[in-house]
Design a protein around this motif. Structure first.
Motif, PDB file in Angstrom:
ATOM      1  N   SER A  26       0.838  -1.195   0.000  1.00  0.00           N
ATOM      2  CA  SER A  26       0.000   0.000   0.000  1.00  0.00           C
ATOM      3  C   SER A  26       0.873   1.244   0.000  1.00  0.00           C
ATOM      4  O   SER A  26       2.083   1.179   0.162  1.00  0.00           O
ATOM      5  CB  SER A  26      -0.880  -0.008   1.257  1.00  0.00           C
ATOM      6  OG  SER A  26      -0.090   0.262   2.399  1.00  0.00           O
ATOM      7  N   TYR A 242      -8.118   3.048   6.745  1.00  0.00           N
ATOM      8  CA  TYR A 242      -8.431   1.637   6.483  1.00  0.00           C
ATOM      9  C   TYR A 242      -7.273   0.872   5.863  1.00  0.00           C
ATOM     10  O   TYR A 242      -7.154  -0.342   6.045  1.00  0.00           O
ATOM     11  CB  TYR A 242      -9.681   1.530   5.597  1.00  0.00           C
ATOM     12  CG  TYR A 242      -9.456   1.784   4.134  1.00  0.00           C
ATOM     13  CD1 TYR A 242      -9.236   0.728   3.247  1.00  0.00           C
ATOM     14  CD2 TYR A 242      -9.473   3.077   3.612  1.00  0.00           C
ATOM     15  CE1 TYR A 242      -9.040   0.947   1.899  1.00  0.00           C
ATOM     16  CE2 TYR A 242      -9.274   3.302   2.273  1.00  0.00           C
ATOM     17  CZ  TYR A 242      -9.060   2.244   1.415  1.00  0.00           C
ATOM     18  OH  TYR A 242      -8.857   2.470   0.084  1.00  0.00           O
ATOM     19  N   LEU A 243      -6.371   1.555   5.136  1.00  0.00           N
ATOM     20  CA  LEU A 243      -5.230   0.864   4.545  1.00  0.00           C
ATOM     21  C   LEU A 243      -4.244   0.372   5.595  1.00  0.00           C
ATOM     22  O   LEU A 243      -3.413  -0.497   5.311  1.00  0.00           O
ATOM     23  CB  LEU A 243      -4.506   1.770   3.548  1.00  0.00           C
ATOM     24  CG  LEU A 243      -5.196   1.985   2.208  1.00  0.00           C
ATOM     25  CD1 LEU A 243      -4.406   2.954   1.343  1.00  0.00           C
ATOM     26  CD2 LEU A 243      -5.373   0.658   1.471  1.00  0.00           C
ATOM     27  N   ARG A 246      -5.645  -3.610   6.816  1.00  0.00           N
ATOM     28  CA  ARG A 246      -6.205  -4.298   5.653  1.00  0.00           C
ATOM     29  C   ARG A 246      -6.801  -5.661   6.006  1.00  0.00           C
ATOM     30  O   ARG A 246      -7.805  -6.070   5.427  1.00  0.00           O
ATOM     31  CB  ARG A 246      -5.139  -4.451   4.573  1.00  0.00           C
ATOM     32  CG  ARG A 246      -4.737  -3.133   3.915  1.00  0.00           C
ATOM     33  CD  ARG A 246      -3.993  -3.376   2.620  1.00  0.00           C
ATOM     34  NE  ARG A 246      -2.774  -4.131   2.826  1.00  0.00           N
ATOM     35  CZ  ARG A 246      -1.605  -3.576   3.139  1.00  0.00           C
ATOM     36  NH1 ARG A 246      -1.522  -2.267   3.303  1.00  0.00           N
ATOM     37  NH2 ARG A 246      -0.538  -4.322   3.287  1.00  0.00           N
ATOM     38  N   LYS A 250     -10.467  -6.843   5.167  1.00  0.00           N
ATOM     39  CA  LYS A 250     -10.640  -8.006   4.310  1.00  0.00           C
ATOM     40  C   LYS A 250     -11.542  -9.054   4.958  1.00  0.00           C
ATOM     41  O   LYS A 250     -12.418  -9.646   4.311  1.00  0.00           O
ATOM     42  CB  LYS A 250      -9.278  -8.626   3.998  1.00  0.00           C
ATOM     43  CG  LYS A 250      -9.347  -9.893   3.165  1.00  0.00           C
ATOM     44  CD  LYS A 250      -7.952 -10.485   2.984  1.00  0.00           C
ATOM     45  CE  LYS A 250      -8.032 -11.813   2.250  1.00  0.00           C
ATOM     46  NZ  LYS A 250      -6.683 -12.432   2.112  1.00  0.00           N
ATOM     47  N   GLN A 274       0.816  -5.343  10.915  1.00  0.00           N
ATOM     48  CA  GLN A 274       0.922  -4.968   9.505  1.00  0.00           C
ATOM     49  C   GLN A 274       2.005  -3.918   9.315  1.00  0.00           C
ATOM     50  O   GLN A 274       2.821  -4.011   8.391  1.00  0.00           O
ATOM     51  CB  GLN A 274      -0.409  -4.427   9.000  1.00  0.00           C
ATOM     52  CG  GLN A 274      -0.353  -3.930   7.556  1.00  0.00           C
ATOM     53  CD  GLN A 274      -1.657  -3.294   7.105  1.00  0.00           C
ATOM     54  OE1 GLN A 274      -2.741  -3.817   7.366  1.00  0.00           O
ATOM     55  NE2 GLN A 274      -1.565  -2.146   6.439  1.00  0.00           N
TER      56      GLN A 274
END
Length: 546
Positions: A26, A242-243, A246, A250, A274
């Motif tokens: 991202s 939101y990135l 993820r 998802k 993350q």
């Protein structure tokens, strides 16, 4: 040795951009994830990198070190500096490698639930005497700052970078290292208490706003629907792009609103893990190995760590059920392995050389340790009792899977040692193109469906001691597919043949599907033609399917 690591001439942001293009990550920027008020290593002079590691054995925590090591969990932003003995350097690297190997083994045991991973890991670490890793994994964060805490954090820091140096030599070991460091990070973050989480988020600039009471009330219904196990009023909930979460998005385990997700403190483990993995990928090549260039004594240590790790990592192979071995032996086994398989089925026994060659082959094509034990046990118990099998024959299988002896798992078994192996009376291993009589070889080639002309070509190659060429020619004639290179190993033969067999199966299924479709269309056309030619004025309504 003034410094273990030196910065490469590249900024964090530049490397992040390169990694994002190469790895399709991202656009999240993690360049700000490092302790506040700390110097970046790119601005640090060599004169400032002269701390002697021996001071960490002191009883009182050094004030300067406490500024660096304020928390038991780290993002490993800055490389370690100072002096360290070669003995300690090697020991720290080996210990961390053992920790990652334990995690790797546990993660491959499907019967162990992820939430039970921590307890299993702690048990394994205690058995290996790695007590300070036990303390690290059980640590709530930063409740205490004793000299022992500082030393523990410092070891954690150094050992991470030792393996980073050792395992960055190829993509396979690098990916293995990053994935297991991510798992270790997850397990450790899950042990943090609320103050430990808050301190970690503040230390590494996870500056996400929290929801106010008014915002909680506004979204209460949605928050309760997603998180029915929390008290919305008493839980700290972060507003995160939101990135940065993820996996939660998802898996649809989070409330998403206008580009932001509302993450309870208990779920921040997803956000930080993350970030840790992406930051580690971005940073992995920012440093260069000055120590290796200037200090040749480090190279053997790092090379040993790399070689050991590269040896025990196997490619992911689809598991093969035992009941398919007979069919595979008939369709895809090279002649050497087919002969041993048939001999085992017939006489229910194989001698040492054959057990090793066939056992390694079974492992490489995807047979698990437990399945191979069951396979050999099923045959051997037809001629002996269970005690004899376990005392005299089980060891070889354990050795093949790296469970005993040097504990190095076999990655390959090429044609060369098979050709060079000595074969005695009553033994079935070795290369059949070298060891079989002309009559026996001819008989076996006929069973493979090879025509007389092809058999003569293979026999000529075998007579000229061109055994790999004979095997490659056998492949060509058996599957009607020429190869551009010689067969290197039995497993190479197997996987190439499986590609052909599976491709033929897919083509057959495709043709069958097309045949059925055509048959269906023809029936519909025939039915419509019948209707056109029929006198429908006399048909009753009951004859129609509505």
């Amino acid at each position: 040795m003034n410094s273990i690591l030196e910065e490469r001439d590249i900024s964090v942001n530049e490397k992040m951009e390169t990694d994002q293009v190469n790895n399709n990550e991202s656009n999240a920027d993690y360049s700000n994830i490092y302790p506040k008020d700390s110097k970046t290593f790119k601005n640090m002079s060599l004169n400032e990198m002269t701390m002697n590691l021996s001071k960490f054995e002191d009883n009182e925590a050094d004030a300067d070190l406490l500024k660096i090591y304020t928390h038991d969990l780290q993002m490993y932003k800055d490389p370690p500096t100072g002096q360290i003995s070669l003995e300690k350097f090697e020991k720290l690297g080996a210990q961390r490698l053992e920790v990652l190997r334990i995690i790797d083994r546990l993660s491959k045991q499907v019967e162990i639930k992820y939430e039970d991973m921590k307890e299993c890991l702690l048990s394994g670490l205690k058995q290996k005497g790695l007590e300070y890793y036990v303390r690290l994994i059980k640590s709530p964060g930063s409740d205490t700052n004793s000299a022992a805490d500082i030393e523990m954090r410092r070891r954690d820091h150094i050992s991470h970078f030792i393996l980073r140096l050792a395992l960055c030599r190829n993509q396979k070991t690098l990916d293995w290292f990053i994935n297991l460091e991510q798992r270790l990070f997850w397990i450790r973050f899950a042990s943090l208490n609320d103050p430990g989480i808050e301190n970690f988020l503040a230390l590494y600039n996870f500056d996400y706003p929290t929801l106010s009471e008014e915002q909680k009330n506004e979204h209460r219904e949605n928050l309760i629907a997603v998180h029915d196990n929390i008290d919305v009023d008493k839980t700290v909930i972060y507003k995160v792009p939101y990135l940065r979460a993820r996996k939660l998005v998802k898996d649809r385990k989070i409330f998403l609103h206008r580009g932001f997700v509302f993450v309870p403190r208990t779920e921040m483990i997803h956000v930080t893990t993350q970030a840790f993995k992406e930051f580690l990928k971005a940073q992995i090549n920012v440093i260069s190995i000055k120590a290796i260039r200037n200090e040749s004594r480090l190279e053997p240590i790092l090379k040993n760590l790399f070689t050991f790790t590269d040896t025990v990592i196997l490619p992911e192979i689809t598991s093969i059920p035992l009941d398919s071995l007979d069919e595979l032996a008939e369709k895809s086994y090279p002649l050497c392995m087919k002969i041993m398989h048939e001999a085992l089925r017939k006489v229910h026994h194989l001698k040492n050389g054959a057990r090793l060659q066939y056992g390694v082959f079974l492992k490489l094509i995807g047979i698990s340790y437990d399945c191979q034990v069951d396979f050999f046990k099923e045959e051997f118990l037809k001629t002996m009792d269970i005690c004899t099998f376990e005392n005299s024959y089980l060891y070889y299988i354990q050795h093949i899977y790296g469970k005993v002896g040097r504990r190095i798992e076999y990655k390959t078994f090429s044609c060369k040692p098979i050709i060079e192996s000595k074969v005695g009376f009553g033994e079935y291993h070795g290369c059949p193109y070298k060891n079989m009589t002309e009559e026996t070889l001819r008989s076996n080639l006929k069973k493979l469906g090879i025509e007389e002309e092809g058999i003569e070509e293979i026999e000529d190659l075998a007579k000229d001691q061109r055994y790999r060429e004979a095997c490659t020619k056998c492949f060509h004639l058996r599957y009607q597919t020429p190869l551009n290179e010689l067969i290197e190993s039995p497993s190479t033969f197997f996987f190439k043949s499986q590609n052909i067999v599976l491709r033929e199966r897919r083509l057959k299924e495709k043709k069958e599907k097309e045949r059925l479709e055509k048959e269906k269309i023809d029936k519909e056309k025939a039915f419509l033609a019948t209707l056109e030619n029929a006198d429908i004025s006399n048909l009753e309504l009951s004859n129609w399917e509505l």
